[in-house]
Scaffold this active site. Sequence first.
Site, PDB file in Angstrom:
ATOM      1  N   CYS A   1     -17.851   2.469  14.498  1.00  0.00           N
ATOM      2  CA  CYS A   1     -17.787   3.719  13.730  1.00  0.00           C
ATOM      3  C   CYS A   1     -18.705   4.786  14.331  1.00  0.00           C
ATOM      4  CB  CYS A   1     -18.174   3.466  12.270  1.00  0.00           C
ATOM      5  SG  CYS A   1     -19.817   2.753  12.050  1.00  0.00           S
TER       6      CYS A   1
ATOM      7  N   HIS B   1      10.542 -10.243 -16.994  1.00  0.00           N
ATOM      8  CA  HIS B   1      11.731  -9.383 -17.026  1.00  0.00           C
ATOM      9  C   HIS B   1      11.400  -7.977 -17.495  1.00  0.00           C
ATOM     10  CE1 HIS B   1      15.355  -7.601 -18.825  1.00  0.00           C
ATOM     11  NE2 HIS B   1      15.921  -8.106 -17.751  1.00  0.00           N
TER      12      HIS B   1
END
Length: 799
Positions: free
Chosen positions: A738, A416
């Site tokens: 790449c 909480h």
Amino acid sequence: MANRTTANILWFDELHRTDVDLVGGKSASLGELTSATNMPVPYGFATTTHAYREFMAITGVSDKIKALLNDIHDYEDAKELHTVCAQIRQLIMDHDMPASLTTEIKQAYAALAQKVGETMPFVAVRSSATAEDLPDASFAGQQESYLNIQGGDDIVQQIKACYASLFTDRATYYRHKQNFPHEQVALSATIQMMVSSQASGVMFSINVGNGDEKEIIIDSVWGLGEYLVQGTVTPDDFIVNKESLEILSKDITTKNIALKRLPNGGVAEQTLSTQQAKQPSLTDKQVIELAGYAKKIEKHYGCYMDMEFTLDEKTGKLWIIQARPETVWSQKNKQLAKNNEVNMMPKNQEMHVLVKGLPASPGTASGIVRVIENTADINQFKEGEILVTSMTSPDWVPIMKKARAIITNNGGRTCHAAIVSREMQIPSIVGTASRGVAAMDVLKTGDMITVDAKNGVVYAGEETFILADNRQQPAAKEVSTDTEYFAPTATKVMMNLGDPELVEKYEHLPVDGVGLMREEFIWTSYIHEHPLYLISQGKAEKAINMLADGISKVVRAMGQRPVVLRLSDFKSSEYRNLKGGAEFEPNEPADLLGWRGASRYYDPKFIEAFKLELAAVKKVREEFGLTNLNVMLPFVRTIDEAKKVTEIMTAAGLVRSEDFKVYMMAEIPANIILADQFNQYIDGYSIGSNDLTMLLLGLDRNNDTVASLFDEHNLSVKRAIAHLITTAHKDGKTVSICGQAPSQYPEFTEFLIKQGIDYVSVNPDMVKTTKHNVAHYEQRIILDKATGNGRQDQTNYQW
């Protein structure tokens, strides 16, 4: 059916989520789950807000409460607030429940007993306020719950205690700060069958740590869930992919205690055996089942959801015991968190990590520490200090808003206190004790620190490059991407990056991550010295720190997007140009095919230098908390090399896992031909089309004499790529590229997509064009398949 608005009792199957005014958020949600979904929900009933108002009016308590609240001079004065609220709660408990209401509650309990086939069933009595669980205000947990209650008389008493809990210090303060008039808030009590909880927890249908809506967070503890919510126990933490329901990560803590039901009513703390304390409180199968429930509940409600669950130790059944709208990320502009991070890294900057924990509420902050051990010292806390405590109790809400940041020893991302921190937009890190070092053991009152709550790391001093400063974010960067539409694509588009300094220029591009970060640029731009020379001078730590700083600059800028760092791939001539390099480097006439990449890593002459790179990667991931960093091995010639290098990495603590990937450059014909064997040591490939073309065609790409023969469109290159993708996918490995080809030739991108490539990584200036191209080609493929009228590619790419 009686008039619902004047009813005192309503059953879950009579309720829907629109009934908040009648029974509060918690009861309305349980009714919705029971009456409108197939979720497993323990049955029960709710007292209504009408019953609450009847109690208040008949007893005369309402007017007395109003008078007491009007006498509060300063809600920020914790002592005054506490005194008045205690008087109100006692006032409520001193008055008897009206006889007619008492009778109805007992009759409903008897009916519940008959429905479940038990004489005196145990129930949970939970508060359900009309102001809680609304989409724009997280009042969840502000009132109390009473567990393992048995018998009509005890239930009546606990319902009254629920009424009183509407006026706890934190709930009263919270309503005041959220501008909810106290007289407009009413309370329902939820009476629900009690489950014999083996484990319990909380889950969110969004990653509340970073706002990733593609992930589900599940936190669990042994026993009842109250110890999780209170922050008493740091929970096991699971992250699940919402689409595939694959468990992406799990962090299992040591849970020494649990809150358990007692046979004759009530609950008590239980010390767990060492063996159970270290075990996961949920199995993978149970985690996946819960994630499926979370996904369905989110779909039903149409918004991000905050849910509670419990596991029945008698039957092994999972029960959903609460569901409410998540209140922070549902409204927050996710770009705000990104804009609040400068991502600037001064060269050669060294950072000292003090503490690590779970990122509970994102953001960054710097300030003076104030350690608070208990509520008696709350008044010592000053505006703008950083609160450090064993747990951030909800009772401390009045001072939480004064804190620049919050750090706790215990707790999880779904406790909480973490929820309130997120709502207040206060950077918060919790559960530091579960990460090896408790915050209160290291941080002292008066210390100056920097909190990176996005990544769960606390640094010594004021690290200005981490801190938020919107003024340093050029508005033009936002306009260029936000005003241009990029269609979503299945093929991800990544970015190649060399110099880390350029990340500030390119971080706002619409990329899915960095597919190739070249480590060599850090050596040439930052360090300038040969790694073996630094070791010989006793400066190994300097190399590690500078490498880590350069790498982290890029990784931090990418946020949660993955970054693939290609480990060093200098040729001997390039290494020789670094200071001290001549002493350690051979003279090679053809260094493109010489001592480079993986062949250096295990060589006794270079292995210590390679270990510096691994140490830097480990520092970025573990000390800086930037776990979106992965690595790639360049120029791996043989299966044995892959085995040797990955064994060295494992020994250094870098082990392949769900959140740490090891990729390999596919740039040598052997990588293609033996891909079925390389697969066992890696997670995927990145095609280096430059070197692959050179070696397939047998030419030196740096030799102008044969430069005209260098052609990445050559059929041999395409067949090699097609074979690699097929072979890699058979073993579940990914393939990206790449090299220069996708950046220079759009038609090559089309070829790659047709072969099923997973990622395309291109130069920054080609990112936007490639994004559009990829979307176009994917749509073309779908359309051609649907109509059967598309252009047919006659080229044979079979191996």
